[in-house]
Write a protein that holds these residues in place. Structure first.
Motif, PDB file in Angstrom:
ATOM      1  N   GLU A 116       2.499   2.665 -24.885  1.00  0.00           N
ATOM      2  CA  GLU A 116       2.110   1.286 -25.193  1.00  0.00           C
ATOM      3  C   GLU A 116       2.657   0.836 -26.542  1.00  0.00           C
TER       4      GLU A 116
ATOM      5  N   CYS B  29      -1.496   0.484 -30.215  1.00  0.00           N
ATOM      6  CA  CYS B  29      -1.748   0.667 -28.779  1.00  0.00           C
ATOM      7  C   CYS B  29      -3.171   0.208 -28.475  1.00  0.00           C
TER       8      CYS B  29
ATOM      9  N   TRP C 105      -0.398   7.627 -23.223  1.00  0.00           N
ATOM     10  CA  TRP C 105      -0.357   6.188 -22.963  1.00  0.00           C
ATOM     11  C   TRP C 105      -0.260   5.400 -24.273  1.00  0.00           C
TER      12      TRP C 105
ATOM     13  N   SER D 232      -4.793   0.959 -24.915  1.00  0.00           N
ATOM     14  CA  SER D 232      -5.077   2.382 -24.732  1.00  0.00           C
ATOM     15  C   SER D 232      -6.271   2.813 -25.573  1.00  0.00           C
TER      16      SER D 232
ATOM     17  N   LEU E  28      -1.843  -2.033 -18.346  1.00  0.00           N
ATOM     18  CA  LEU E  28      -0.707  -1.964 -19.253  1.00  0.00           C
ATOM     19  C   LEU E  28       0.497  -2.707 -18.689  1.00  0.00           C
TER      20      LEU E  28
ATOM     21  N   TYR F 223       2.226  -5.898 -20.572  1.00  0.00           N
ATOM     22  CA  TYR F 223       3.543  -5.726 -21.177  1.00  0.00           C
ATOM     23  C   TYR F 223       4.640  -5.884 -20.128  1.00  0.00           C
TER      24      TYR F 223
ATOM     25  N   HIS G   4       4.484  -2.543 -27.231  1.00  0.00           N
ATOM     26  CA  HIS G   4       3.772  -3.499 -28.091  1.00  0.00           C
ATOM     27  C   HIS G   4       4.615  -3.910 -29.292  1.00  0.00           C
TER      28      HIS G   4
END
Length: 419
Positions: free
Chosen positions: A159, A405, A155, A408, A189, A193, A163
């Protein structure tokens, strides 16, 4: 533009339901298509964690004209298998009809029973085939292990791309028909996003009308070696770039700089070999076709990476008309034909033999120096998966995770000191 069949919030068109996307119907373009079922951004939308599903519909791509200097791969006979492992279960997992959304019981650390969703890919609506609005603005990450609950490091990789690259569409392709929405984390998430999409894939349709159909249908990659999951990933990464173009990234790569390199970019993994953890290609580039041909001809079940880094290295050598890639390394970035080769620092700044360095306490103090010319960092999960990321250690990995991230990292360290 058309509507998605079946129940949908407010009966909006696809582009209205997913306000951050604009889609084209495949019949308008005559090209491969995807199945997308996007997770709703808020409970106010009145739907329950619907994730889009992806597959190709009737691709009709013609073989490109051969380019001078590019040859197919070696033609030696495929070797005898050294293992009897099969991917039948995982393959059926890819193609089976997803069940309806259901509640599954779970407990948190305080033993309080709570309800958490399993997000079903394509299970709540009848699917329609659509394609992203623009080619080559995509980043693809793929899980081929039929894993419904990816690890936090996976993840983190996903991410980081969302990001760091808000202008790109990030596609996490899963072979599992469902994903565990543990503690609501995947939904978090998706809500944070708008450029992140979690999707499924119909691999059998993706290989249609490509050289890889021969290898895929032969099942030799499934039965005659010990790495079927990795070999499926090797094939899928090339297929998604052939159909839609953009960037492919392994799920043990963290993006640390906006990807503004030219498409058709590759990176040295060693002084003698091109890496396959990060690919960047325009859709339907002839080099991808030749790469697929080489993968078929050069497949060796006993040789690790025979259709991965070794395949792309063979094709690049032919394109650049060199016997030894080390001769080009001092000139990097160097362009051969339409492909640009970048130095090791770009994607592979730390050699796999030094992967422990990522998890050394206080190693993060040298983060800027080590990665000053890097766009993404390959963390070599195959070699480093047994090393833990410890909260507060300020290791290279922890520094990267906290910055690139953050969701996460926060979730991984909420009730544990390591992940």
């Amino acid at each position: 533009m058309y509507r998605v069949d079946g129940p949908q919030p407010f009966s909006l068109t696809v582009s209205d339901v997913n306000h951050h996307h604009s889609y084209r119907a495949p019949e308008d373009e005559g090209e491969a298509a995807l199945h997308f079922f996007r997770n709703c951004r808020s409970t106010r939308d009145g739907c329950d964690n619907i994730i889009r599903s992806l597959h190709v519909k009737n691709p009709h791509h013609k073989k490109p004209n051969p380019r001078q200097g590019v040859t197919a791969g070696p033609t030696e006979t495929i070797g005898t298998a050294i293992a009897e492992r099969s991917l039948k279960d995982a393959r059926s997992c890819q193609t089976q009809e997803a069940p309806p959304l259901r509640e599954i019981p779970g407990r948190n650390s305080r033993n309080r029973t709570r309800s958490r969703n399993e997000i079903v890919i394509g299970g709540a609506q009848r699917r329609r085939d659509i394609v992203p609005n623009q080619k080559n603005t995509n980043v693809f990450l793929i899980d081929t292990a039929c894993n419904s609950r990816p690890k936090f490091r996976v993840w983190c990789s996903i991410e980081s791309w969302a990001h760091v690259n808000p202008g790109l569409q990030i596609w996490f392709i899963m072979t599992s028909p469902r994903i565990s929405d543990f503690e609501g984390f995947p939904s978090k998430l998706l809500q944070k996003y708008p450029n992140l999409n979690i999707v499924g894939a119909d691999v059998e349709k993706m290989v249609e009308d490509t050289p890889l159909k021969q290898l895929f249908d032969s099942k030799k990659w499934m039965q005659n070696n010990t790495w079927p999951v990795e070999l499926l990933s090797d094939m899928m990464r090339v297929l998604v770039l052939w159909h839609w173009g953009g960037v492919y990234s392994d799920t043990d790569v963290i993006s640390i700089r906006p990807f503004n390199l030219p498409l058709n970019s590759l990176g040295y993994e060693t002084n003698f070999q091109i890496g396959s953890a990060v690919y960047s290609f325009e859709a339907q580039q002839s080099i991808i076709w030749h790469l697929m041909e080489d993968m078929v001809n050069g497949f060796e079940p006993e040789l690790w990476g025979s259709i991965g880094p070794k395949a792309i290295t063979r094709v690049v050598k032919a394109m650049c008309d060199v016997v030894d890639l080390e001769t080009l390394l001092p000139k990097t970035p160097v362009t051969c034909g339409r492909v640009t080769l970048h130095p090791r620092q770009t994607f592979y700044p730390v050699d796999y033999t030094q992967s422990k360095k990522f998890f050394t306490k206080n190693g993060g103090k040298r983060f800027k120096k080590i990665f000053r010319r890097s766009y993404a960092v390959h963390f070599w999960n195959k070699m480093s998966k047994e090393f833990m990321v410890k909260k507060g250690d300020k290791s290279l990995y922890e520094v990267a995770a906290k910055k690139y991230c953050p969701v996460s990292y926060s979730e991984a360290t909420l009730e544990a000191d390591t992940f």
